[in-house]
Design a protein around this motif. Structure first.
Motif, mmCIF file in Angstrom:
data_model
loop_
_atom_site.group_PDB
_atom_site.id
_atom_site.type_symbol
_atom_site.label_atom_id
_atom_site.label_comp_id
_atom_site.label_asym_id
_atom_site.label_seq_id
_atom_site.Cartn_x
_atom_site.Cartn_y
_atom_site.Cartn_z
ATOM 1 N N ASN A 78 -92.950 -2.598 -92.939
ATOM 2 C CA ASN A 78 -94.238 -1.928 -92.734
ATOM 3 C C ASN A 78 -94.318 -1.563 -91.262
ATOM 4 O OD1 ASN A 78 -97.024 -1.388 -92.136
ATOM 5 N ND2 ASN A 78 -97.581 -2.389 -94.059
ATOM 6 N N LYS B 165 -96.380 0.264 -89.529
ATOM 7 C CA LYS B 165 -97.682 0.179 -88.858
ATOM 8 C C LYS B 165 -97.961 -1.253 -88.437
ATOM 9 C CE LYS B 165 -102.526 1.578 -89.344
ATOM 10 N NZ LYS B 165 -103.187 0.280 -89.178
ATOM 11 N N ASP B 166 -97.663 -2.206 -89.320
ATOM 12 C CA ASP B 166 -97.885 -3.607 -88.964
ATOM 13 C C ASP B 166 -96.990 -4.038 -87.807
ATOM 14 O OD1 ASP B 166 -99.744 -3.758 -90.938
ATOM 15 O OD2 ASP B 166 -98.480 -4.885 -92.348
ATOM 16 N N GLU C 96 -98.488 -2.651 -84.631
ATOM 17 C CA GLU C 96 -99.736 -3.320 -84.271
ATOM 18 C C GLU C 96 -99.458 -4.694 -83.676
ATOM 19 O OE1 GLU C 96 -102.133 -3.276 -87.787
ATOM 20 O OE2 GLU C 96 -103.237 -1.481 -87.139
ATOM 21 N N ASN C 97 -98.363 -5.320 -84.122
ATOM 22 C CA ASN C 97 -98.013 -6.635 -83.584
ATOM 23 C C ASN C 97 -97.658 -6.575 -82.107
ATOM 24 O OD1 ASN C 97 -98.411 -7.876 -86.052
ATOM 25 N ND2 ASN C 97 -96.243 -7.754 -86.639
#
Length: 837
Positions: A709, A711-712, A715-716
């Protein structure tokens, strides 16, 4: 000591004073000055020597023996009393010996066994202009011994033609003493060799002319033993039936026995003439009695090493001006003489001033091993007149590591044993390994051949059989080449074989075990692990060192699958194999398992977009077998996968619109505040290990990567505060007056943009801004059909200027739609008609 005056006598007081006051000195004395035999005896009883010994270093065995004999006679003694010598294969010293004349390799062994040279007060380097590898090494080691262990050790460098200042600087700004020589006038005659003429023919004619025109004996300089032999045969034929048919033809070269060399140097007592055919061994230090004529071919033979291929080759080159002058001077040592130069005056002007020092062109494996045994694995730790070239040192280090002689920069116990044998590391390694498998006796026979020019010569332009076994047979007096081997060469090599057997404790009895056809190949593989060759489809060979090689036409060994090449040139893409032996691979693998390697090769397969693995079994550069790798190490799979992503690009990952937008929003935010992480494509590719590595473990293909993923993951990389700030400063959407949420395009970080229908902006007076009001959005204004009609970052200016022209156009194309006269007072709409109608 003889009372005869020589030119060097006039500077002996100055030299003694210099050595008394300094640790080192440089003596430049012209040929014939008497430096070699006078200086050592003159300083033997100096008080600063305190009864210690003098070591006189000579570059050649012949000169060492000759000068020791001369000095002993001048004292009325025999060699081995006050004056003695140590050379390879021959030593004459006694308990009273205080002056030892040694060759350069002997000095190296003395230093290795006693670095402080206890009991030695002075080391003299004679004829240093020859710049042999061992002389440079010996001087470097003596300088370090002097600096670290023996402040009282004195060094004297003597030469006729060397540039004294650099040497004096190396010795710590040592004093320089100069002496004129004693020579008689020498007439120089230039006789250019006709194009296409054979050297032995030209030289023989010159000798006949010299015997006819001059009295005295003739000294001829030739490049090597082969030319000496052919000239000797041609000359004997030409002298038959002439007034000089009784002239004695002597040969003189380094490999001759001491007795034969002495005969060449001694004057004749029966009144006949003498012609001496010599290599450059007679160029310096020696006086050939009776010579009044020198005939110089202008050629010399040198060994050139190629770091590119790891191979040495003998080259015949033109002499330097310094060497030519040394040779010319041989004609004027005793009386006026004549020198015939077999080249033109124009060629004379083109000669190099000096011969290139051996350290710059030689195989440096022996030198590097000696340094490692000494404790200086890095040559830069010592002082050199010319530093060893880095590529040649690297090549030497790789070979010595492969032979097991070095570990890092230190000599291994095996390496120390190799150095003790005093042979080239390849040959010494072969001898030691051969003993362990019961082939020591055969190795002792083979070893002399590897350091010798080919004992079997070409005939009628046809290269001899390249198989080393036929040479062993010839040395034993067997086989088709037995009669082609010179008797003296056979005796000399046989004596060297016997001496090597004694050194190793080997017996000449091969016992009940007969030789097998590949025994020689096995031994060569020990000496030349980088030259094991496997036949390729084109009939040529790939050597384990990576070089291509091939046999000449008609060579029986060319049919063998596996060979070991002992002598190869390095010309062209495929070296010509001149000496080799066949070997059976299975036996080779059994006794040399250290040369076999199994490589686990992981790679990114661009076609399948996945990590693939292979197991490659190799012998150096030779691929033996390749099979699939079924369970590759996870860490290496991950590294290869990440390298595959770097090769293919980030598009290999499962990007979504949301992930790309998050990346672009963050890049935009960083543009205005560098505290934000860099999520540009370039930065993400460079840091794959840190942000992707932990999530891609156990993955090895593009299909596996689709589970990520993106996007995840991105974002991390943001803090909680950055995520909140990102929504405020770089929002995903902008809400227009109609209430529609229009996505913001951040692909151009300098101009984030929205694409919106013009009618949805009625009543909006100013361009909306993001990034805390610092950046205006770029508005792509669209028609009712979603076609672009205008791009602006200044909406107020558009309403007051461009709108009215755009309105005319849109009203004509979309007459049923609402196009107010004053857009700032109109209500935004998504429909064709204005609100409420």
């Amino acid at each position: 000591m003889t009372k005869e005056k020589v030119p060097i006598d006039s500077v002996l007081p100055e030299l003694k004073t210099a050595l008394a006051a300094s640790r080192s000195a440089v003596l430049v004395a012209a040929p014939g000055a008497g430096k070699t035999t006078r200086v050592p005896l003159a300083v033997l009883d100096e008080t600063w020597l305190r009864g210690q010994k003098i070591i006189l270093l000579e570059p050649r065995r012949l000169a060492a023996r000759s000068s020791a004999n001369f000095m002993a006679r001048s004292l009325g003694e025999s060699v081995g009393e006050t004056v003695g010598y140590r050379v390879k294969q021959d030593t004459k010293v006694g308990p009273r010996t205080r002056l030892e004349v040694v060759t350069e390799g002997v000095l190296t062994r003395m230093l290795q066994s006693d670095p402080a040279l206890e009991g030695i007060g002075l080391v003299i380097f004679d004829e240093f202009h020859e710049r042999s590898l061992n002389a440079d090494l010996g001087l470097a080691l003596c300088l370090q011994a002097q600096a670290l262990l023996r402040e009282d050790l004195k060094l004297l460098v003597m030469s006729a033609t060397i540039e004294a200042e650099p040497v004096a600087g190396l010795l710590g700004n040592a004093p320089i003493i100069r002496s004129e020589g004693r020579s008689f006038p020498v007439e120089t005659v230039y006789r250019p060799k006709p194009a296409g003429a054979y050297l032995d023919e030209v030289v023989s004619n010159a000798v006949i002319d010299a015997l006819r025109a001059h009295d005295g004996d003739v000294l001829v300089f030739l490049p090597g033993i082969g030319e000496i032999r052919s000239t000797e045969g041609r000359l004997r034929s030409k002298l038959a039936g002439t007034p000089w048919s009784d002239a004695k033809i002597c040969t003189l070269y380094g490999g001759m026995s001491a007795e034969a060399q002495d005969r060449a140097l001694a004057p004749l007592t029966d009144g006949s003439r003498k012609v001496v055919l010599s290599t450059s061994v007679a160029e310096t230090s020696l006086t050939v009695e009776g010579v009044t004529v020198v005939i110089d071919s202008g050629l010399m033979r040198v060994s050139r090493f190629s770091p590119r291929t790891g191979m040495s080759r003998l080259e015949t080159i033109a002499v330097s001006t310094a060497s030519a002058d040394q040779r010319r001077g041989r004609a004027g040592r005793l009386m006026a003489g004549t020198c015939y130069r077999l080249w033109s005056r124009e060629e004379q002007d083109g000669l190099a001033a000096r011969t290139v020092p051996e350290i710059l062109e030689a195989d440096l494996a022996p030198l590097l091993l000696e340094l490692a045994v000494w404790g200086a694995g890095d040559p830069s730790e010592l002082d050199w007149l010319d530093a060893p070239p880095v590529p040649a040192i690297q090549q030497a280090r790789e070979l010595l590591v492969q032979l097991g002689a070095l570990k890092g920069e230190s000599a291994t116990p095996h390496g120390k044993r190799i150095a003790e044998l005093g042979k080239h590391p390849r040959v010494a390694h072969m001898l030691i390994r051969a003993q362990a498998i019961g082939l020591g006796d055969l190795a002792c026979e083979l070893a002399p051949l590897l350091g010798e020019r080919d004992i079997v010569r070409s005939s009628a332009g046809q290269a001899p059989n390249a198989d080393v076994r036929v040479r062993l047979e010839a040395l034993r007096g067997q086989g088709p080449y037995a009669s082609a081997v010179d008797d003296f060469v056979r005796r000399r090599l046989s004596e060297e074989t016997r001496r090597t057997r004694r050194e190793l404790g080997e017996s000449a009895d091969r016992g009940e075990k007969p030789e097998t056809p590949d025994d020689c190949g096995l031994l060569l593989a020990f000496a030349y692990p980088d030259r094991i060759g496997r036949k390729r489809d084109n009939g040529k060979y790939l050597l384990s060192g990576g070089r291509g090689a091939a046999f000449g036409p008609g060579q029986p060994l060319a049919h063998e699958e596996w060979i070991v090449a002992a002598d190869v040139d390095d010309a062209g893409a495929d070296s010509r194999i001149r000496l080799a032996a066949a070997v059976i691979f299975d036996r080779l693998a059994a006794v040399m398992p250290e040369e076999l390697a199994a490589e686990t090769h992981l790679y990114w397969d661009g076609e399948s977009k996945s990590v693939r693995g292979r197991v490659r079994k190799k012998l150096g550069a030779i691929l033996l077998e390749e099979t699939p790798l079924h369970k590759p190490p996870a860490d290496r799979v991950l590294r290869t996968l990440l390298e595959g992503i770097r090769t293919e690009g980030l598009d290999l990952l499962p990007w979504t619109k949301a992930a790309r937008q998050l990346q672009e929003r963050t890049v935009f935010a960083r543009r205005h505040d560098e505290t934000w992480p860099d999520l540009s494509d370039a930065a993400l590719l460079a840091s794959l290990e840190s942000w992707l590595g932990g999530y891609a473990e156990s993955m090895k293909s593009r299909g596996d990567l689709q589970r990520l993923n993106m996007k995840d993951l991105l974002e991390n990389l943001l803090t909680w505060e950055q995520r909140r700030s990102l929504d405020a400063d770089a929002p995903t959407h902008w809400t227009v007056p109609t209430g529609s949420r229009i996505p913001i395009d951040y692909s151009d970080i300098d101009a984030p943009a929205v694409a919106v229908r013009l009618q949805e902006l009625f009543g909006l007076p100013e361009t909306p801004r993001i990034a805390g009001g610092r950046v205006p959005l770029t508005l792509h204004l669209l028609s009712p059909a979603q076609r672009p009609v205008q791009v602006t970052r200044d909406l107020a200016s558009f309403w007051s200027n461009a709108y009215f022209e755009v309105r005319k156009d849109l009203k004509g194309r979309y007459p049923k739609h609402y196009w107010p006269d004053n857009p700032l007072e109109a209500e935004a709409t998504r429909r064709a008609k204005p609100p409420g109608k």
